[in-house]
Motif scaffolding. Structure first.
Motif, short mmCIF file in Angstrom:
data_model
loop_
_atom_site.label_atom_id
_atom_site.label_comp_id
_atom_site.label_asym_id
_atom_site.label_seq_id
_atom_site.Cartn_x
_atom_site.Cartn_y
_atom_site.Cartn_z
N GLU A 89 -30.10 -16.15 6.78
CA GLU A 89 -29.64 -17.10 5.76
C GLU A 89 -30.19 -16.78 4.38
O GLU A 89 -29.85 -17.44 3.41
CB GLU A 89 -30.05 -18.51 6.16
CG GLU A 89 -29.39 -19.00 7.43
CD GLU A 89 -29.89 -20.36 7.87
OE1 GLU A 89 -30.95 -20.80 7.40
OE2 GLU A 89 -29.20 -20.98 8.68
N LYS A 90 -31.04 -15.76 4.28
CA LYS A 90 -31.66 -15.43 3.01
C LYS A 90 -30.64 -14.84 2.05
O LYS A 90 -29.79 -14.05 2.44
CB LYS A 90 -32.79 -14.43 3.22
CG LYS A 90 -33.95 -14.98 4.01
CD LYS A 90 -35.04 -13.96 4.15
CE LYS A 90 -36.20 -14.52 4.93
NZ LYS A 90 -37.28 -13.56 5.06
N THR A 91 -30.76 -15.19 0.78
CA THR A 91 -29.88 -14.64 -0.24
C THR A 91 -30.32 -13.23 -0.61
O THR A 91 -29.51 -12.33 -0.73
CB THR A 91 -29.91 -15.53 -1.50
OG1 THR A 91 -29.54 -16.86 -1.11
CG2 THR A 91 -28.94 -15.03 -2.55
N PHE A 92 -31.61 -13.03 -0.75
CA PHE A 92 -32.17 -11.72 -1.07
C PHE A 92 -32.48 -11.01 0.23
O PHE A 92 -33.18 -11.53 1.08
CB PHE A 92 -33.43 -11.87 -1.92
CG PHE A 92 -34.00 -10.58 -2.40
CD1 PHE A 92 -33.34 -9.84 -3.36
CD2 PHE A 92 -35.17 -10.09 -1.87
CE1 PHE A 92 -33.85 -8.63 -3.80
CE2 PHE A 92 -35.70 -8.89 -2.30
CZ PHE A 92 -35.04 -8.15 -3.27
N LEU A 93 -31.96 -9.82 0.42
CA LEU A 93 -32.09 -9.04 1.66
C LEU A 93 -31.63 -9.84 2.88
O LEU A 93 -32.43 -10.16 3.77
CB LEU A 93 -33.53 -8.56 1.85
CG LEU A 93 -34.06 -7.62 0.79
CD1 LEU A 93 -35.53 -7.32 1.03
CD2 LEU A 93 -33.27 -6.33 0.76
N PRO A 94 -30.35 -10.16 2.94
CA PRO A 94 -29.86 -10.99 4.05
C PRO A 94 -29.73 -10.26 5.38
O PRO A 94 -29.55 -10.92 6.40
CB PRO A 94 -28.49 -11.44 3.54
CG PRO A 94 -28.05 -10.35 2.63
CD PRO A 94 -29.30 -9.86 1.98
N TYR A 95 -29.80 -8.93 5.40
CA TYR A 95 -29.61 -8.19 6.64
C TYR A 95 -30.92 -7.56 7.11
O TYR A 95 -31.65 -6.97 6.33
CB TYR A 95 -28.56 -7.10 6.47
CG TYR A 95 -27.19 -7.67 6.23
CD1 TYR A 95 -26.41 -8.12 7.29
CD2 TYR A 95 -26.66 -7.75 4.95
CE1 TYR A 95 -25.15 -8.66 7.07
CE2 TYR A 95 -25.41 -8.28 4.72
CZ TYR A 95 -24.66 -8.74 5.79
OH TYR A 95 -23.42 -9.28 5.58
#
Length: 108
Positions: free
Chosen positions: A61-67
């Motif tokens: 769910e993170k916007t920065f480094l989502p994968y």
């Protein structure tokens, strides 16, 4: 600045790859010392077509480094892994990000 960037890329290229331990539990996915609870993950994809081997790609769910990407041992049963992950996450195709493609191109 370009020389420093080039030197940094060379240093990363020459170092040995780090072996990172990943594990799954009912609580989530642990990569190194970090636990990623399933309720903070959106989906997963098992990539068995990557030239460097099988990979587990998790979308968080993170916007920065989502994968989050983990390379898997060749002997790991992908069907068993898929069955296990489907209990907690939905399966959704995730392609390599631009940043990962650039890093792979430079051998990082």
């Amino acid at each position: 600045i370009i020389a420093v960037g080039g030197a940094t890329l060379l240093l990363y290229h020459w170092r040995a790859p780090e072996v990172i331990t990943c594990s799954l539990s009912r609580r989530g996915v642990r990569i190194k010392n970090d636990l990623y609870p399933y309720d903070h993950l959106h989906s997963f994809w098992l990539d068995d077509e990557h030239p460097d081997g099988n990979r587990l790609i998790l979308k968080s769910e993170k916007t920065f480094l989502p994968y989050l990407t983990a390379y898997l041992p060749a002997e790991l049963d992908l069907e068993e892994l898929k069955k296990y992950l489907l209990v907690f996450l939905k399966e959704e195709r995730h392609d390599e990000s631009l940043l990962e493609a650039i890093a792979h191109y430079f051998g990082l």
